[in-house]
Design a protein around this motif. Structure first.
Motif, PDB file in Angstrom:
ATOM      1  N   HIS A 132       0.855  -1.190   0.000  1.00 41.35           N
ATOM      2  CA  HIS A 132       0.000   0.000   0.000  1.00 41.35           C
ATOM      3  C   HIS A 132       0.889   1.237   0.000  1.00 41.35           C
ATOM      4  CE1 HIS A 132       1.191  -0.575   4.195  1.00 41.35           C
ATOM      5  NE2 HIS A 132       1.025   0.734   4.360  1.00 41.35           N
ATOM      6  N   ASP A 134       0.792   5.001   2.079  1.00 41.79           N
ATOM      7  CA  ASP A 134       0.120   5.566   3.240  1.00 41.79           C
ATOM      8  C   ASP A 134      -0.795   6.712   2.801  1.00 41.79           C
ATOM      9  OD1 ASP A 134       1.427   3.827   4.938  1.00 41.79           O
ATOM     10  OD2 ASP A 134       3.031   5.248   5.423  1.00 41.79           O
ATOM     11  N   HIS A 265       4.649  -0.013  -0.047  1.00 43.08           N
ATOM     12  CA  HIS A 265       5.374  -0.773   0.968  1.00 43.08           C
ATOM     13  C   HIS A 265       4.418  -1.682   1.718  1.00 43.08           C
ATOM     14  CE1 HIS A 265       3.820   2.741   3.100  1.00 43.08           C
ATOM     15  NE2 HIS A 265       3.830   1.997   4.183  1.00 43.08           N
TER      16      HIS A 265
HETATM   17 FE   FE2 Z   1       2.231   1.988   5.654  1.00 39.15          FE
END
Ligand code: FE2
Length: 312
Positions: A132, A134, A265
């Motif tokens: 994903h 952030d 990540h």
């Molecule tokens: Fe994350």
């Protein structure tokens, strides 16, 4: 300096200087301007040239072909606060560090020891945390995210995973690209965040801003009932991203930096946590960075290559 392609050593002398001249003080949600200036004075010194060059090559937006992620290795002998000060100083080479989630006390670095409480798939959980970026669901996605390892998983798990968003995108059909550009996707909630503008739900996975491509990716979108009927292109992208993913084992003192325009990540599940006492389990902290064209590893930004720093 560079031991492998992605590993950048931060010399002990530079780390100690950064820890010595910087604090963890914030102004609002941002690392204080005084801290940023102090860190950049250290980074402007000739002894930091190799470090800045390595950051420029790996993660700056000045280099279009840069992979967009790196692992910085700080001395693990530094105390916890010194490690966080030095790591924040390194981040100031790319932009202005900030926190998007306020955990109280104006803490730049957020995150507690891994815990069985809460969502196993989330930050600080024991389970697999799929690829994903952030805050994909806000007006201004944080330019960079970073993870600093205070303590590795004593059970040997929890490897970090990075996925090359651009390489996955290149494998998509025109039809899938068009589908992902529609502003119809949902992921999570976006309430009470700092430095990221307003919530954006639904959002397009794929969009261009100021000549740069964003891919607002989170594998959790595949399971979100709000995306029912729109998952075919998401599944194709997830499969493509899996072909451009690598795993890195982090230990204390290592700082993973990811340009969220280029890199997703995640985390492998932790090892067997049975019998591990409080205070011994994996402990990671995270901080975000807002792109700054004047930061040492971004400067000089070519005029022909507009970049997306515009907030925080
Ligand atoms: Fe994350």
């Amino acid at each position: 300096m560079t031991m492998t392609d992605h590993l950048i050593s931060v010399p002990g002398a530079i780390s100690a200087q950064l820890a010595g001249v910087c604090s963890l003080a914030t102004e609002g949600h941002r690392w204080s301007a005084g801290n940023v200036a102090a860190a950049r004075r250290v980074l402007a010194d000739e002894q930091s040239r190799t470090l800045i060059d390595a950051l420029t090559e790996r993660v700056s937006r000045r280099v279009g072909s840069a992979p967009g992620w790196a692992v910085l290795e700080l001395p693990d002998r530094l105390g916890d606060e010194d490690l966080q000060r030095a790591a924040a100083g390194v981040l100031a080479a790319l932009g202005r560090p900030f926190f998007s989630i306020d955990v109280g006390g104006g803490r730049l670095w957020i995150g507690n020891e891994s815990s069985p409480d809460g969502d196993a798939a989330s930050f600080g959980g024991f389970g697999l945390n799929r690829l994903h970026i952030d805050a994909p669901n806000v007006e201004y996605v944080p330019d960079y995210t970073s993870l600093l390892v205070m303590r590795a998983d004593p059970a040997g798990g929890g490897a970090s995973v990075v996925g090359d968003l651009g390489a996955a995108f290149a494998e998509l059909s025109d039809c899938d690209q068009a589908a992902l550009a529609r502003p119809i996707y949902f992921e999570g909630r976006a309430e009470g965040l700092h430095g990221v503008g307003e919530p954006r739900l639904p959002f397009p996975v794929l969009e261009r801003v100021g000549g740069r491509r964003w891919i607002r990716w989170a594998a959790k979108m595949l399971d979100d009932p709000r995306n029912a009927g729109h998952t075919a292109a998401l599944e194709h992208f997830a499969a493509a991203l899996a072909r451009h993913t690598m795993s890195v084992m982090l230990r204390r003192g290592r700082l993973l930096i990811a340009d969220q325009q280029r890199i997703a990540h995640g985390r492998a599940a932790l090892g067997d946590q049975t019998g591990l006492a409080d205070g011994t389990r994996r402990w990671l902290v995270q901080a975000k960075v807002a792109y700054d064209a004047h930061a040492p590893a971004q400067h000089p930004a070519p005029a022909s290559s507009p970049v997306g720093g515009r907030h925080a």
